[in-house]
Design an enzyme around this catalytic site. Structure first.
Site, PDB file in Angstrom:
ATOM      1  N   ARG A   1      -1.311 -12.942 -13.417  1.00 14.20           N
ATOM      2  CA  ARG A   1       0.032 -12.433 -13.669  1.00 14.20           C
ATOM      3  C   ARG A   1      -0.019 -11.775 -15.038  1.00 14.20           C
ATOM      4  NH1 ARG A   1       4.580 -14.001 -11.441  1.00 14.20           N
ATOM      5  NH2 ARG A   1       3.761 -15.973 -10.665  1.00 14.20           N
TER       6      ARG A   1
ATOM      7  N   LYS B   1      11.060  -2.548  -4.884  1.00 14.71           N
ATOM      8  CA  LYS B   1      10.523  -3.886  -4.631  1.00 14.71           C
ATOM      9  C   LYS B   1      11.162  -4.383  -3.336  1.00 14.71           C
ATOM     10  CE  LYS B   1       9.785  -8.414  -6.751  1.00 14.71           C
ATOM     11  NZ  LYS B   1      10.054  -9.203  -5.549  1.00 14.71           N
TER      12      LYS B   1
HETATM   13  P1  AMP Z   1       7.956 -12.290  -6.703  1.00 18.37           P
HETATM   14  O1  AMP Z   1       7.610 -12.913  -5.369  1.00 18.37           O
HETATM   15  O2  AMP Z   1       9.413 -12.330  -7.014  1.00 18.37           O
HETATM   16  O3  AMP Z   1       7.067 -12.812  -7.805  1.00 18.37           O
HETATM   17  O4  AMP Z   1       7.631 -10.734  -6.606  1.00 18.37           O
HETATM   18  C1  AMP Z   1       6.356 -10.212  -6.312  1.00 18.37           C
HETATM   19  C2  AMP Z   1       6.285  -9.811  -4.855  1.00 18.37           C
HETATM   20  O5  AMP Z   1       7.046  -8.647  -4.601  1.00 18.37           O
HETATM   21  C3  AMP Z   1       4.908  -9.416  -4.395  1.00 18.37           C
HETATM   22  O6  AMP Z   1       4.106 -10.536  -4.130  1.00 18.37           O
HETATM   23  C4  AMP Z   1       5.184  -8.610  -3.152  1.00 18.37           C
HETATM   24  O7  AMP Z   1       5.264  -9.466  -2.028  1.00 18.37           O
HETATM   25  C5  AMP Z   1       6.577  -8.065  -3.383  1.00 18.37           C
HETATM   26  N1  AMP Z   1       6.678  -6.598  -3.462  1.00 18.37           N
HETATM   27  C6  AMP Z   1       7.645  -5.860  -2.882  1.00 18.37           C
HETATM   28  N2  AMP Z   1       7.500  -4.562  -3.139  1.00 18.37           N
HETATM   29  C7  AMP Z   1       6.399  -4.427  -3.927  1.00 18.37           C
HETATM   30  C8  AMP Z   1       5.742  -3.327  -4.548  1.00 18.37           C
HETATM   31  N3  AMP Z   1       6.184  -2.082  -4.433  1.00 18.37           N
HETATM   32  N4  AMP Z   1       4.641  -3.602  -5.295  1.00 18.37           N
HETATM   33  C9  AMP Z   1       4.179  -4.862  -5.442  1.00 18.37           C
HETATM   34  N5  AMP Z   1       4.762  -5.939  -4.881  1.00 18.37           N
HETATM   35  C10 AMP Z   1       5.870  -5.740  -4.128  1.00 18.37           C
END
Ligand code: AMP
Length: 588
Positions: A420, A253
């Protein structure tokens, strides 16, 4: 259609404190609207002329807007400015001055139509280059001269791109379902169409003109951004393996900015997570997609991450924020270079991939990319047990990532646009406190500061989002973690969203001194989640007549500009965090 009909309806929406009444007023407005301008009315209702992804700037600078009011009402700029300082809303100020003028002159002009208002605003938005400021000023002052005071209020708010009505996409979809889809159940169909097109106006037009059957046939198309899929979160490997029992892939991530890239031949358009057109901000990303995505037409998703070009190391998210600018882009590109990590494919050469399972999307993505140091797919692995998941997690953190995204590879692992769900689960580094993760909360109210903070805000009332009811529920009052700079800046940021009473979509038992429409999201960390009789988040779900609250909340310094209010942490997520916390407590 008379513009006064719209203005009357906006006024009613503004006055209500009940969510269902808000929908009722909106349903009435949509039913009154002639089919050929339904798109326009939908956009105007949200203070827009077009969907967000179309890069026509509706808004104009406050100074120019102020001049237009001054010209239309025949008062000096200073008088208008003084009143604006009191109201904080140019709409209200314009209404006030125009009311005085109308009383004084009593002359009648032909009533304004929606078509005329929209047409003039559109011409205003599109005029650019030398002399455009004068043109815009003349257009706007002309409109105001023909407007009633009430109409002027809403025209100014549209022009400022800030309606203060807080009508979210879901509220419009609900109203459309009732007005034209045969009832509330139609919302699911309308929502899917909206999720793949991100264009509420277009959805409205199709349902009004062609009916719900036509809405069912909405397809993904290059150029129309798709609303992003989002992840749930879990705090341990055990829970993830249990939840994704039909198999999953773990991916790094990355800590950057999400980009949805649409490619059509050489033309590449980039959309942010909020689906704004950010193509001009990332000429380097455009070039990388042009050169390394080998498909004539494609839609891919990637995380853009700031990197150190010498070592290829990833840099934290804050570095990338320097790229969020309008000018000096070439310099910023050199100073803060990026890499792209592609993680999904939604469309390729005639095929809609959103309805295909994850591994099919992943494999096609691997096929169509030529990898380099600057363009890669997200590092990934198929995981079968806890040990493998833990060691991959450690590897991700060592490599400068936030943790992992675990993605179901089961049969139903389609791309859930705009939703989500448990198909994707994020697994982030544990923090030391009982609360295992930061949360993103919406500022919905504020309390006046005292002592050192006199004249600014002392604390903010923060809320989570409840997607089922489409409302915001309070979870904490937060006054810690704000620097002097934050305290100076926040009134400026929040003034735009100030409203006179609690917003209709806000459920709060606490009385704030100042209320805001739900719009601004900030990141907050706390000590723990506790049962609370005064907060409405997750009310009655854990204990009767009680909600959940965050104890010792602290602003992390991170304004989540990338998130809309509806992207904030949900009541359900908080409920799950609370349960996890309990389980941990029992284990220890
Ligand atoms: P959050 O913003 O904490 O809800 O986390 C989701 C975000 O992680 C997504 O909107 C992407 O911008 C980011 N992200 C980073 N790496 C990945 C990945 N491998 N797959 C999907 N999202 C990712």
């Amino acid at each position: 259609m008379w513009f006064s009909l719209i203005a009357d309806c906006y006024e009613k929406i503004e006055a209500t404190t009940k969510r269902f009444e808000m929908t009722d007023h909106l349903v009435a407005l949509l039913k009154l609207t002639p089919p050929d301008i339904i798109e326009k009315v939908v956009y105007l209702t949200q203070g827009k002329l077009y969907p967000d992804f179309i890069d026509v700037q509706t808004g104009i600078a406050e100074k120019l807007a102020l001049q237009a009011v001054s010209k239309a009402v025949g008062k000096s700029g200073r008088e208008i400015e003084e009143d604006l300082a009191k109201t904080g809303d140019l709409g209200e100020t314009a209404q006030k001055f125009l009311a005085k003028k109308t009383q004084a002159t009593l002359f009648k002009v032909a009533p304004l139509t929606v078509e005329a208002v929209y047409g003039t605003l559109d011409r205003m938005a599109r005029s650019s280059g030398t002399g455009s400021m004068t043109k815009k000023l003349t257009f706007l002052a002309g409109l105001l001269t023909s407007a009633t005071p009430k109409e002027a209020k809403y025209i100014m708010r549209i022009v400022m791109g800030n309606m203060r009505l807080g009508i979210a996409d879901m509220t419009v979809l609900d109203a459309l379902a009732i007005a034209y889809g045969g009832g509330g159940e139609a919302r699911v169909t309308l929502e899917r169409a909206y999720n793949v097109s991100s264009d509420l106006g277009k959805v409205a037009k199709v349902v009004v003109e062609k009916g719900l059957k036509a809405v069912e046939k909405f397809e993904v198309s290059v150029g129309n951004p798709i609303r992003p899929m989002m992840a749930e979160r879990l705090g341990s490997s055990e829970e993830i393996l249990e939840k994704l029992d039909s198999g999953f892939m773990a991916e790094f991530k990355y800590d950057g900015e999400r980009i949805q890239a649409h490619k059509q031949g050489r033309k590449v358009t980039l959309f942010s997570r909020r689906l704004e057109n950010i193509t001009d901000q990332y000429p380097d990303a455009v070039g990388l997609i042009q050169r390394h995505v080998n498909a004539e037409k494609a839609i891919v998703e990637a995380e853009a991450v700031a990197i150190d070009v010498d070592t290829n190391e990833l840099k934290p998210f804050q570095e990338l924020m320097h790229r969020r600018r309008k000018y000096g882009i070439k310099e910023a590109m050199k100073e803060y270079p990026i890499s792209l990590f592609l993680f999904d494919l939604l469309y390729a050469d005639g095929d809609d991939y959103t309805l295909k399972p994850y591994l099919v999307r992943h494999m096609k993505l691997e096929q169509i990319i030529t990898k380099t140091d600057r363009v890669k797919t997200a590092e990934s692995t198929i995981v079968y047990n806890i040990e493998d998941l833990e060691s991959f997690f450690e590897k991700a953190v060592e490599n400068g990532c936030e943790g992992l995204m675990c993605k179901s590879t089961g049969k139903g692992s389609v791309y859930q646009a705009g939703a989500r769900g448990w198909m994707w689960i994020k697994y982030k580094r544990e923090y030391k406190s009982e609360m295992t993760d930061t949360v993103d909360l919406v500022i919905i109210g504020a309390f006046h500061g005292r002592g050192k903070r006199a004249g600014t805000y002392g604390a903010f009332l923060l809320a989570t989002y409840n997607p089922e009811k489409d409302i915001f529920e309070t979870i904490t009052k937060c006054g810690t973690g704000f620097t002097d700079e934050d305290l100076r800046k926040l009134p400026e940021i929040m003034n735009k969203h100030k409203i006179v009473h609690k917003h209709a979509r806000v459920k709060s038992m606490l009385e704030a001194n100042v209320w805001f429409e739900p719009a601004v999201v900030i990141e907050v960390m706390g000590a723990e989640i506790t049962i609370s009789p005064v907060h409405t988040c997750a009310m009655d779900t854990i204990r009767k007549d009680s909600g959940l609250a965050i104890r010792f909340p602290r602003f992390t310094g991170n304004y989540r500009l990338d998130k809309s209010a509806e992207n904030a942490t949900t009541d359900r997520e908080i409920g799950e965090m609370y349960q996890r916390q309990l389980r941990k407590l029992k284990e220890s």
